[in-house]
Design a protein around this motif. Structure first.
Motif, PDB file in Angstrom:
ATOM      1  N   PRO A 178       0.801  -1.227   0.000  1.00 56.61           N
ATOM      2  CA  PRO A 178       0.000   0.000   0.000  1.00 56.61           C
ATOM      3  C   PRO A 178       0.825   1.264   0.000  1.00 56.61           C
TER       4      PRO A 178
ATOM      5  N   ARG B 222       2.494   4.328   6.910  1.00 54.54           N
ATOM      6  CA  ARG B 222       2.188   4.498   8.329  1.00 54.54           C
ATOM      7  C   ARG B 222       0.776   4.031   8.667  1.00 54.54           C
ATOM      8  N   ILE B 223      -0.172   4.349   7.783  1.00 57.63           N
ATOM      9  CA  ILE B 223      -1.561   4.023   8.093  1.00 57.63           C
ATOM     10  C   ILE B 223      -1.958   2.651   7.564  1.00 57.63           C
ATOM     11  N   GLN B 224      -1.602   2.368   6.322  1.00 58.69           N
ATOM     12  CA  GLN B 224      -2.050   1.110   5.729  1.00 58.69           C
ATOM     13  C   GLN B 224      -1.006   0.012   5.828  1.00 58.69           C
ATOM     14  N   GLY B 225       0.200   0.400   6.233  1.00 56.94           N
ATOM     15  CA  GLY B 225       1.267  -0.575   6.114  1.00 56.94           C
ATOM     16  C   GLY B 225       1.753  -1.195   7.411  1.00 56.94           C
ATOM     17  N   LEU B 226       2.293  -0.368   8.303  1.00 56.97           N
ATOM     18  CA  LEU B 226       3.094  -0.939   9.378  1.00 56.97           C
ATOM     19  C   LEU B 226       2.404  -0.925  10.732  1.00 56.97           C
TER      20      LEU B 226
END
Lengths: 319, 503
Positions: B337, B341-345
């Motif tokens: 994605p 920060r929001i969709q990934g980790l």
């Protein structure tokens, strides 16, 4: 000194220190505190709270503002339904017990449906079932406790197995051991933590956020159902209002045990220690003849004080 | 510029724990100068910005404004001194109106002590006009605006209060081409008015367009300050990385055979319509377009995350309709994605956890118990393969620089051993050296036969890597063009919705 600070900044160590201190103080105040009778009574009292707190803790851990306010009502309703199965349908008491637990799970699945599947805010979804189940429990019993259990049923709530109260040995300990294992060793447990930290990322990583949260609400119901049966055995009656307020106690213990209210961090071990802290405090005050009304106030103060002190300590160490 | 500088950094340094984030950094910024700070992720740029904005105090050296030493005890001191900062990620209250955000915490009051909305609205509108934005937007709520306009609004807020020094941290990373144009004219207008501007960006081409001087940081130290006229792209990159970086990563390969992924007439109301393309085994298809063109949404349909309303997808010749993300992974489609920060980790968790999330069923026994040893092996191996710089696989993802976080996220996609890998903005906001590493990795994967859908709004990236291109504009997709056919100008025109030039 620094090491001590660091340790006390860890919630589990902190709670352990608190428990040791309380034991010392209370056994000093009352010679009765450390007797077998009192210890047994205390743990019996804590069994239901421990079961509910574990369910609550997992729901909070999985994030998404998760909370189950309906646990107390599920406990009442599955308790009286279990009672009616024995009393009205003449079902064998142990078969009925199993049914009571399953009923709890089914009641919980309604929360799973509204909250996890339909995306209702957890507070609203479980508020709705809290009122509905509490009312249902009163309606079907007409407000009168269900009793008439066979004498053998008292085993679960009032006897011991190898010196340990039966409800601890047969319910709380196995449940805790299984859940602790699941949460720390399995893919499912890891997923609960990951979802709690970042549900968006969890979705993109292919974790089924909906399914996991649904399951947790069912589990929470299941544990409340178990609590309902245990309470019925302890009192030898299933009272339709027995669960009132228990969900808030469970939530208090969850937070005190170090579960992050925003999800994603904390452990069941901490929650179990927090259960100990609370029941020791309540038992201590009973011995000291303090009014139950005050006990609730002290519970609030302990929560605030413990969390504030713990945070202050952990902030110091991280700086 | 022999005058007294507006801002003077005099040998400033700052340590966090054992790491020296900044060490003996000196440079000057004059009024009316656009001074850019460049460096790889972790070079100390953000620490420097935060120091000037009053968030961190230097633990050695000092700062001067107008030639006099200044000490900021907090951001409020810096604001009072005329320093204004606009962070990379816009920070505001989405449900409040533009004017409410504009004056948040410093509302203008009527003589009787009430809110003077009329004056605030008028002055905010004036501020917008001066910055080249429409004055009508002040009464809209922030979340009605595009992400780019939000950013521009915040910049307008930043300079409204007679700011003398404006700090911009990666201002264009979320802006479209048009919005970047607006930002540049804003910045030039401020320069004309004598505001000093400190500008951080990874987009080097941009800096050559707009900056007057550049200061290069590496590992917390200043390497050089030079006028832009004396800098070249290559010299700059060399100064940043300490060695020369290979830019040209394209490797010519034979791409033949049947389509691996073929998408026909895919539509979702409000996002994209009648999208069609084919992707062969080992091919890199660049999907260029601006943010909001429907690129990510289209990709998410293929990934089973947000289904399309109509249309069909074929994977390796068979109809494919993923019911869930997991189903897509299982069929060999992986999506990395765009927003790490929001969709990934999972920032607070270990690198290991981040790499293996979603892969756990495969690393677990039949009963779902995780094989820790195997998990560690997989994470260590991948970490080495992608050259992730960290304190080990147990370090939390939050401890990594942006580039290394991106590598961790890429690892997860690669660990699924996909047949089709969809990369959404794989190098946004990461430094040139890491970017080049990621580009080489993409090329390597394609060489191994992985089909890659490369979604990017970074044109040089798309041109540099893709075997063929499509362009998305307002939900529609252009015809596929090969590397030989497509030129930079034409792709840009398509992305902006302009007609291709007649030859």
């Amino acid at each position: 000194m620094n090491l001590l600070r660091k340790l006390a900044g860890n919630r589990i160590v902190f709670l352990a220190i608190l428990i040791a201190t309380m034991t010392a103080v209370m056994s000093g105040l009352s010679p009765y505190f450390l007797t077998v009778d009192n210890l047994l009574g205390m743990t019996r009292f804590g069994a239901t709270m421990a079961l509910l707190a574990m369910g609550q803790a997992l729901i909070v851990l999985a994030g998404g503002a998760g909370i189950d306010i309906s646990m107390g009502s599920i406990l009442s309703l599955s308790g009286v339904l279990f009672g009616l199965l024995v009393w009205k349908c003449g079902l064998d008491v142990w078969t009925a017990s199993a049914c009571g637990v399953v009923i709890g799970g089914l009641l919980g699945s309604v929360n799973g449906l509204t909250v996890a599947v339909w995306d209702f805010p957890p507070m609203i979804g479980t508020f709705a079932t809290m009122w509905a189940y509490a009312a249902l429990a009163l309606i079907i019993t007409g407000g009168v406790p269900v009793s008439g259990f066979p004498e053998s049923f008292a085993f679960l709530g009032q006897r011991t197995v190898a010196g340990i109260p039966a409800q601890i040995a047969l319910a709380v300990m196995p449940v805790y051991i299984i859940l602790q294992f699941v949460m720390s060793k399995t893919a499912f447990g890891r997923s609960v933590y990951l979802i709690g930290i970042n549900q968006e990322a969890a979705r993109f990583a292919g974790l089924s956020v909906t399914r996991i949260r649904f399951f947790l609400y069912c589990l929470s119901g299941l544990l409340a159902g178990m609590g309902g049966v245990i309470m019925a055995s302890w009192l030898m009656a299933a009272r339709p209002d027995i669960g009132v307020g228990l969900e808030m106690q469970a939530l208090t213990v969850t937070v005190l045990g170090g579960i992050d209210i925003f999800g994603g961090s904390g452990s069941l071990a901490g929650v179990m220690l927090a259960v100990l802290v609370v029941i020791m405090m309540q038992s201590g005050m009973q011995l000291a003849n303090i009014n139950t009304v005050w006990q609730l106030a002290v519970l609030g103060v302990i929560l605030l004080g413990a969390v504030a002190l713990n945070q202050a300590l952990s902030r110091k160490t991280s700086n | 510029m022999g005058s007294i500088p507006l801002l003077g950094m005099k040998g400033v340094g700052k340590s966090f724990g054992g790491t020296r984030a900044l060490d003996d950094v000196s440079f000057d910024v004059h009024a009316g100068e656009i001074h850019s700070i460049v460096g790889e992720n972790g070079a100390g740029k953000s620490t420097l910005m935060k120091m000037i904005a009053g968030v961190h105090a230097p633990d050695s050296g000092h700062m001067e404004m107008d030639g006099k030493p200044v000490v900021f005890h907090g951001p409020a001191d810096a604001t009072r001194a005329g320093v204004s900062i606009v962070y990379q990620e816009p920070m505001f209250f989405p449900k409040l109106s533009v004017v409410e955000n504009f004056y948040l915490g410093e509302e203008l009051l009527t003589p009787s002590g009430g809110m003077d909305w009329r004056r605030m609205t008028e002055e905010a509108a004036e501020g917008m006009t001066r910055m080249g934005l429409s004055p009508d937007i002040v009464s809209k709520s922030m979340n009605e605006l595009s992400i780019g306009t939000q950013q521009l609004t915040l910049i307008a807020r930043g300079v409204h209060r007679n700011a003398r020094l404006l700090l911009l941290d990666e201002p264009t990373s979320i802006l479209s081409h048009v919005e970047t144009g607006i930002l540049f004219s804003m910045v030039r207008e401020l320069k004309r008015r004598g505001v000093g501007i400190l500008y951080i960006s990874h987009r080097i081409q941009e800096l050559f367009q707009i900056a007057d001087a550049m200061t290069v940081l590496r590992d917390g130290r200043k390497i050089v300050t030079m006028p832009v006229a004396e800098a070249t792209e290559a010299s700059l990159v060399e100064a940043m990385s300490g060695r020369s970086v290979e830019f040209d990563n394209y490797v010519k390969r034979d791409i033949a055979g049947d389509p691996m992924l073929s998408v026909k007439d895919l539509s979702r109301a409000g996002y994209y319509s009648h999208v069609a393309f084919t992707l062969r085994k080992g091919e890199i298809l660049g999907v260029y377009g601006l943010v909001g063109a429907g690129r990510s949404e289209m990709a998410r349909a293929i990934f089973g995350e947000m289904p399309a309303d109509s249309g069909s997808i074929e994977l390796d010749g068979k109809p494919f309709a993923p019911a869930s993300v997991k189903a897509a992974f299982d069929s060999g489609i992986a999506y990395v994605p765009e927003d790490r920060r929001i969709q990934g980790l999972f920032m607070s968790r270990a690198i290991r956890d981040n790499m293996t999330a979603g892969l756990l069923p495969r690393l677990a026994s039949g009963r779902g118990v995780i094989d820790r040893k195997r998990e560690r092996e997989v994470a260590t191996r991948t970490s080495e393969r992608l050259n992730v710089k960290s304190a080990g696989i147990e370090a939390p993802a939050s401890s990594l620089s942006g580039g290394n976080q991106q590598k961790v996220l890429l690892s997860r996609g690669i660990l699924h051993e996909p047949r089709v890998l969809i990369l959404d903005e794989p190098t946004r906001g990461i430094d040139v050296r890491t970017k080049s590493e990621v580009h080489r990795l993409i090329m390597e994967l394609a060489g191994q036969g992985v089909s890659i859908l490369l979604i990017s709004s970074d044109l040089p990236e798309v041109l540099g890597l893709a075997d063929s291109f499509v362009v998305m504009h307002e939900g529609r997709m252009s015809k596929k063009r090969s590397r030989e056919e497509a030129g930079e100008q034409e792709i840009l025109r398509l992305a902006l919705g302009l007609e291709p030039e007649k030859v």
